[in-house]
Motif scaffolding. Structure first.
Motif, PDB file in Angstrom:
ATOM      1  N   MET A  19      21.903   0.469   1.744  1.00 36.72           N
ATOM      2  CA  MET A  19      20.463   0.323   1.917  1.00 36.72           C
ATOM      3  C   MET A  19      20.202  -0.213   3.322  1.00 36.72           C
ATOM      4  SD  MET A  19      17.936  -1.903  -0.526  1.00 36.72           S
ATOM      5  CE  MET A  19      19.113  -3.193  -0.800  1.00 36.72           C
ATOM      6  N   GLN A  20      19.538   0.567   4.151  1.00 38.50           N
ATOM      7  CA  GLN A  20      19.232   0.133   5.500  1.00 38.50           C
ATOM      8  C   GLN A  20      18.020  -0.772   5.491  1.00 38.50           C
ATOM      9  OE1 GLN A  20      18.841   3.643   7.928  1.00 38.50           O
ATOM     10  NE2 GLN A  20      20.784   3.105   8.896  1.00 38.50           N
ATOM     11  N   GLN A  21      18.143  -1.891   6.220  1.00 37.44           N
ATOM     12  CA  GLN A  21      17.091  -2.900   6.233  1.00 37.44           C
ATOM     13  C   GLN A  21      15.773  -2.361   6.789  1.00 37.44           C
ATOM     14  OE1 GLN A  21      18.244  -6.606   7.966  1.00 37.44           O
ATOM     15  NE2 GLN A  21      16.152  -7.314   8.145  1.00 37.44           N
ATOM     16  N   ASP A  22      15.815  -1.652   7.916  1.00 36.61           N
ATOM     17  CA  ASP A  22      14.576  -1.148   8.508  1.00 36.61           C
ATOM     18  C   ASP A  22      13.857  -0.190   7.564  1.00 36.61           C
ATOM     19  OD1 ASP A  22      15.014  -2.637  10.765  1.00 36.61           O
ATOM     20  OD2 ASP A  22      15.785  -0.981  11.955  1.00 36.61           O
ATOM     21  N   ASN A  23      14.616   0.673   6.917  1.00 36.90           N
ATOM     22  CA  ASN A  23      14.048   1.621   5.974  1.00 36.90           C
ATOM     23  C   ASN A  23      13.439   0.882   4.779  1.00 36.90           C
ATOM     24  OD1 ASN A  23      13.385   4.042   4.780  1.00 36.90           O
ATOM     25  ND2 ASN A  23      15.418   4.400   3.959  1.00 36.90           N
ATOM     26  N   LEU A  24      14.121  -0.146   4.286  1.00 37.39           N
ATOM     27  CA  LEU A  24      13.589  -0.929   3.173  1.00 37.39           C
ATOM     28  C   LEU A  24      12.321  -1.659   3.592  1.00 37.39           C
ATOM     29  CD1 LEU A  24      13.632  -2.036   0.332  1.00 37.39           C
ATOM     30  CD2 LEU A  24      15.294  -3.754   1.091  1.00 37.39           C
ATOM     31  N   ASN A  25      12.316  -2.228   4.782  1.00 39.83           N
ATOM     32  CA  ASN A  25      11.106  -2.903   5.262  1.00 39.83           C
ATOM     33  C   ASN A  25       9.923  -1.950   5.269  1.00 39.83           C
ATOM     34  OD1 ASN A  25      12.802  -5.061   5.687  1.00 39.83           O
ATOM     35  ND2 ASN A  25      12.487  -5.166   7.886  1.00 39.83           N
ATOM     36  N   GLU A  26      10.151  -0.756   5.767  1.00 37.72           N
ATOM     37  CA  GLU A  26       9.086   0.255   5.820  1.00 37.72           C
ATOM     38  C   GLU A  26       8.585   0.593   4.420  1.00 37.72           C
ATOM     39  OE1 GLU A  26       6.271   2.756   7.223  1.00 37.72           O
ATOM     40  OE2 GLU A  26       7.575   1.562   8.518  1.00 37.72           O
ATOM     41  N   ARG A  27       9.493   0.743   3.474  1.00 39.73           N
ATOM     42  CA  ARG A  27       9.091   1.049   2.091  1.00 39.73           C
ATOM     43  C   ARG A  27       8.302  -0.108   1.490  1.00 39.73           C
ATOM     44  NH1 ARG A  27      14.646   2.762   1.500  1.00 39.73           N
ATOM     45  NH2 ARG A  27      14.878   1.116  -0.043  1.00 39.73           N
ATOM     46  N   ILE A  28       8.707  -1.326   1.781  1.00 37.90           N
ATOM     47  CA  ILE A  28       7.968  -2.505   1.288  1.00 37.90           C
ATOM     48  C   ILE A  28       6.569  -2.504   1.866  1.00 37.90           C
ATOM     49  CG2 ILE A  28       7.816  -5.034   1.437  1.00 37.90           C
ATOM     50  CD1 ILE A  28      10.939  -5.020   1.175  1.00 37.90           C
ATOM     51  N   TRP A  29       6.439  -2.268   3.159  1.00 35.35           N
ATOM     52  CA  TRP A  29       5.115  -2.230   3.794  1.00 35.35           C
ATOM     53  C   TRP A  29       4.244  -1.151   3.156  1.00 35.35           C
ATOM     54  CZ3 TRP A  29       7.854  -1.896   9.124  1.00 35.35           C
ATOM     55  CH2 TRP A  29       8.345  -3.150   9.487  1.00 35.35           C
ATOM     56  N   GLN A  30       4.825   0.012   2.871  1.00 35.26           N
ATOM     57  CA  GLN A  30       4.066   1.105   2.267  1.00 35.26           C
ATOM     58  C   GLN A  30       3.584   0.741   0.866  1.00 35.26           C
ATOM     59  OE1 GLN A  30       6.681   4.476   2.572  1.00 35.26           O
ATOM     60  NE2 GLN A  30       6.208   4.823   4.729  1.00 35.26           N
ATOM     61  N   VAL A  31       4.438   0.085   0.089  1.00 37.74           N
ATOM     62  CA  VAL A  31       4.048  -0.322  -1.271  1.00 37.74           C
ATOM     63  C   VAL A  31       2.923  -1.337  -1.202  1.00 37.74           C
ATOM     64  CG1 VAL A  31       4.816  -1.537  -3.350  1.00 37.74           C
ATOM     65  CG2 VAL A  31       6.271   0.226  -2.321  1.00 37.74           C
ATOM     66  N   VAL A  32       3.048  -2.332  -0.338  1.00 33.63           N
ATOM     67  CA  VAL A  32       2.009  -3.364  -0.217  1.00 33.63           C
ATOM     68  C   VAL A  32       0.704  -2.743   0.273  1.00 33.63           C
ATOM     69  CG1 VAL A  32       1.340  -5.497   0.979  1.00 33.63           C
ATOM     70  CG2 VAL A  32       3.670  -5.238   0.088  1.00 33.63           C
ATOM     71  N   ALA A  33       0.793  -1.829   1.215  1.00 34.48           N
ATOM     72  CA  ALA A  33      -0.418  -1.169   1.735  1.00 34.48           C
ATOM     73  C   ALA A  33      -1.140  -0.377   0.654  1.00 34.48           C
ATOM     74  CB  ALA A  33      -0.055  -0.251   2.899  1.00 34.48           C
ATOM     75  N   ALA A  34      -0.403   0.067  -0.358  1.00 31.89           N
ATOM     76  CA  ALA A  34      -0.984   0.889  -1.424  1.00 31.89           C
ATOM     77  C   ALA A  34      -1.591   0.076  -2.568  1.00 31.89           C
ATOM     78  CB  ALA A  34       0.075   1.835  -1.979  1.00 31.89           C
ATOM     79  N   ILE A  35      -1.456  -1.244  -2.546  1.00 29.32           N
ATOM     80  CA  ILE A  35      -2.065  -2.068  -3.598  1.00 29.32           C
ATOM     81  C   ILE A  35      -3.578  -2.010  -3.407  1.00 29.32           C
ATOM     82  CG2 ILE A  35      -2.263  -4.374  -4.633  1.00 29.32           C
ATOM     83  CD1 ILE A  35       0.533  -4.983  -3.396  1.00 29.32           C
ATOM     84  N   PRO A  36      -4.313  -1.531  -4.406  1.00 29.65           N
ATOM     85  CA  PRO A  36      -5.769  -1.387  -4.243  1.00 29.65           C
ATOM     86  C   PRO A  36      -6.483  -2.731  -4.094  1.00 29.65           C
ATOM     87  CG  PRO A  36      -4.981  -0.194  -6.189  1.00 29.65           C
ATOM     88  CD  PRO A  36      -3.854  -1.053  -5.716  1.00 29.65           C
ATOM     89  N   GLN A  37      -7.604  -2.685  -3.438  1.00 24.66           N
ATOM     90  CA  GLN A  37      -8.458  -3.868  -3.297  1.00 24.66           C
ATOM     91  C   GLN A  37      -8.814  -4.394  -4.683  1.00 24.66           C
ATOM     92  OE1 GLN A  37     -11.751  -3.295  -0.641  1.00 24.66           O
ATOM     93  NE2 GLN A  37     -12.840  -5.081  -1.421  1.00 24.66           N
ATOM     94  N   THR A  74      -2.700  -6.072   9.527  1.00 23.01           N
ATOM     95  CA  THR A  74      -3.753  -5.760   8.562  1.00 23.01           C
ATOM     96  C   THR A  74      -3.179  -5.440   7.177  1.00 23.01           C
ATOM     97  OG1 THR A  74      -3.763  -3.428   9.221  1.00 23.01           O
ATOM     98  CG2 THR A  74      -5.312  -4.912  10.354  1.00 23.01           C
ATOM     99  N   LEU A  75      -1.871  -5.564   7.019  1.00 20.67           N
ATOM    100  CA  LEU A  75      -1.254  -5.327   5.718  1.00 20.67           C
ATOM    101  C   LEU A  75      -1.789  -6.355   4.719  1.00 20.67           C
ATOM    102  CD1 LEU A  75       1.002  -3.366   4.661  1.00 20.67           C
ATOM    103  CD2 LEU A  75       2.510  -5.342   4.778  1.00 20.67           C
ATOM    104  N   PRO A  76      -2.234  -5.931   3.537  1.00 19.22           N
ATOM    105  CA  PRO A  76      -2.822  -6.880   2.576  1.00 19.22           C
ATOM    106  C   PRO A  76      -1.752  -7.698   1.834  1.00 19.22           C
ATOM    107  CG  PRO A  76      -2.841  -4.694   1.640  1.00 19.22           C
ATOM    108  CD  PRO A  76      -2.318  -4.552   3.040  1.00 19.22           C
ATOM    109  N   TRP A  77      -0.990  -8.472   2.573  1.00 20.28           N
ATOM    110  CA  TRP A  77       0.088  -9.308   2.028  1.00 20.28           C
ATOM    111  C   TRP A  77      -0.412 -10.248   0.942  1.00 20.28           C
ATOM    112  CZ3 TRP A  77      -0.896 -14.429   2.250  1.00 20.28           C
ATOM    113  CH2 TRP A  77      -1.893 -14.842   3.140  1.00 20.28           C
TER     114      TRP A  77
END
Length: 101
Positions: free
Chosen positions: A1-19, A53-56
């Motif tokens: 599991m590559q760290q950069d790729n995992l980071n990107e996937r985490i960011w994408q999942v968080v970005a997809a959490i609806p308001q 702007t990621l909704p962390w």
């Protein structure tokens, strides 16, 4: 599991959490393809660049609680951001059945 790729996937999942909705660190990890890496999700979010702007703030612990100390400014900032989106806290917790993704 590559760290950069995992980071990107985490960011994408968080970005997809609806308001007005939340997810747990474990849910984000699982959806990013890294089950059992909930703590890593926290680390990734902790190191977001200033002004991101990621909704962390939509990511909570498994109990539906914020992970910051209750008397911290970070706790207050996260809680206010969630409440501004209509998320309700009862006794310091968010009902994951109601507000979870």
């Amino acid at each position: 599991m590559q760290q950069d790729n995992l980071n990107e996937r985490i960011w994408q999942v968080v970005a997809a959490i609806p308001q007005g909705r939340v997810a747990t660190y474990g849910q984000v990890a699982a959806l990013a393809g890294a089950p059992r890496h909930a703590r890593y999700v926290g680390t990734v979010l902790k190191h977001l660049p200033a002004g991101s702007t990621l909704p962390w703030f939509r990511v909570l612990n498994a109990k539906g609680e914020l992970s910051f100390p209750k008397d911290s400014s970070a706790y207050q900032r996260q809680r206010e951001a969630l409440e501004a989106e209509g998320v309700v806290f009862i006794a310091g917790r968010v009902n994951l059945a109601t507000f979870g993704v």
